[in-house]
Design an enzyme around this catalytic site. Structure first.
Site, PDB file in Angstrom:
ATOM      1  CD  GLU A 139      -2.661  -1.232   2.582  1.00 28.92           C
ATOM      2  OE1 GLU A 139      -3.725  -1.873   2.601  1.00 28.92           O
ATOM      3  OE2 GLU A 139      -2.173  -0.680   3.584  1.00 28.92           O
ATOM      4  N   GLY A 144     -12.684  -3.403   3.622  1.00 27.20           N
ATOM      5  CA  GLY A 144     -13.801  -4.183   3.107  1.00 27.20           C
ATOM      6  C   GLY A 144     -15.073  -3.355   3.131  1.00 27.20           C
ATOM      7  CG  MET A 147      -7.999  -5.568  10.354  1.00 31.22           C
ATOM      8  SD  MET A 147      -7.028  -7.059   9.978  1.00 31.22           S
ATOM      9  CE  MET A 147      -6.597  -7.622  11.623  1.00 31.22           C
ATOM     10  CD  GLU A 148      -4.600  -1.845   9.940  1.00 33.16           C
ATOM     11  OE1 GLU A 148      -4.313  -3.047   9.894  1.00 33.16           O
ATOM     12  OE2 GLU A 148      -5.309  -1.276   9.069  1.00 33.16           O
ATOM     13  CG  ASP A 157     -12.631  -7.510   0.594  1.00 34.36           C
ATOM     14  OD1 ASP A 157     -13.471  -7.466   1.512  1.00 34.36           O
ATOM     15  OD2 ASP A 157     -11.416  -7.350   0.780  1.00 34.36           O
TER      16      ASP A 157
END
Length: 253
Positions: A14, A80, A194-195, A218
């Protein structure tokens, strides 16, 4: 004199395009992490991988603020899609962030961070508005930004910018059951990662403006994209560098 800008992503793929755009970066190692210090479009910048998960991201952000004294933090990467109409290839700009797996009940309400009196941490409004303008400019020309092959491969017709709630938690959400549970618990959710909420909490503690742009890789369900790495390399990282470049170009140093 303006303070440096912190640019953060969770995965090396990324951040790769951002590092390639920095002409004079050099590495400083702090807390077991590499921080790339340099310049981009006339701005002092410090780029770093947060690593994956809330604790790792909080450690990285604290080092970024304490050691390098950055004046604002921008997080880019993938997420997501959860919200209705949030499609693969769209971009979500966080306006608020929440830890979907925070639950200290019955001592505190579900999702509330103990001793803060809140569950949601707001992104900086002014910084987010600047990034929204940059993102919209880039998304208006997907063929120019990504190339026709990538647009065709990932069916990225008319990508959109969404703004609102982003959830963070220490698990990779990839099933319909988990997605449905998130929608039920936090109905306004647009995306999950997640962060971000951990970074937002640290920036809140230090009083430093924070913003987050996430490309949807996704739908965070049973149809999750199988070639995750290829999507990051062909789409998400290209979006990140284009949007950040657009933002830094029009922003005064």
């Amino acid at each position: 004199m303006s303070r440096p800008i912190g640019l953060v992503s969770a995965l090396r793929q990324e951040l790769a395009a951002v590092l390639a755009a920095m002409p004079d970066e050099h590495i400083q190692r702090v807390a077991g992490r590499d921080f790339w210090v340099g310049h981009w479009h006339g701005h002092d910048v410090v780029a770093v991988l947060s690593r994956v998960g809330k604790v790792a991201a909080a450690t990285t952000t604290t080092a970024l603020l304490e050691r390098f004294g950055v004046g604002r933090v921008v997080f880019t990467g993938v997420a997501g899609g959860i919200g209705q109409g949030v499609r693969v290839g769209d971009v979500v700009l966080a306006r608020h962030l929440v830890q979907h797996d925070m639950n200290a009940s019955p001592l505190f309400p579900r999702h509330e961070v103990p001793l803060y009196g809140r569950s949601h941490f707001a992104a900086d409004a002014a910084l987010s508005a600047e990034l929204a303008a940059a993102a919209q400019a880039v998304l208006a020309q997907p063929h120019h930004t990504l190339g026709a092959d990538a647009v065709t491969e990932f069916a990225l017709s008319a990508p959109q910018l969404h703004q609102g709630l982003v959830d963070s938690g220490d698990r990779f959400v990839s099933s319909q059951t988990e997605s449905d549970a998130l929608r039920q618990a936090l109905p306004d959710t647009l995306a999950v990662e997640m962060e971000g909420a951990a970074v937002a909490q640290v920036c809140h503690d230090y009083g430093v403006p924070f913003a987050a742009l996430r490309t949807i890789s996704d739908r965070a369900d049973d149809t999750a994209h199988v070639d995750f790495t290829r999507f990051i390399e062909r789409v998400a990282s290209v979006y990140s560098v284009a949007m950040l470049s657009q933002w830094l170009t029009v922003r005064s140093p």
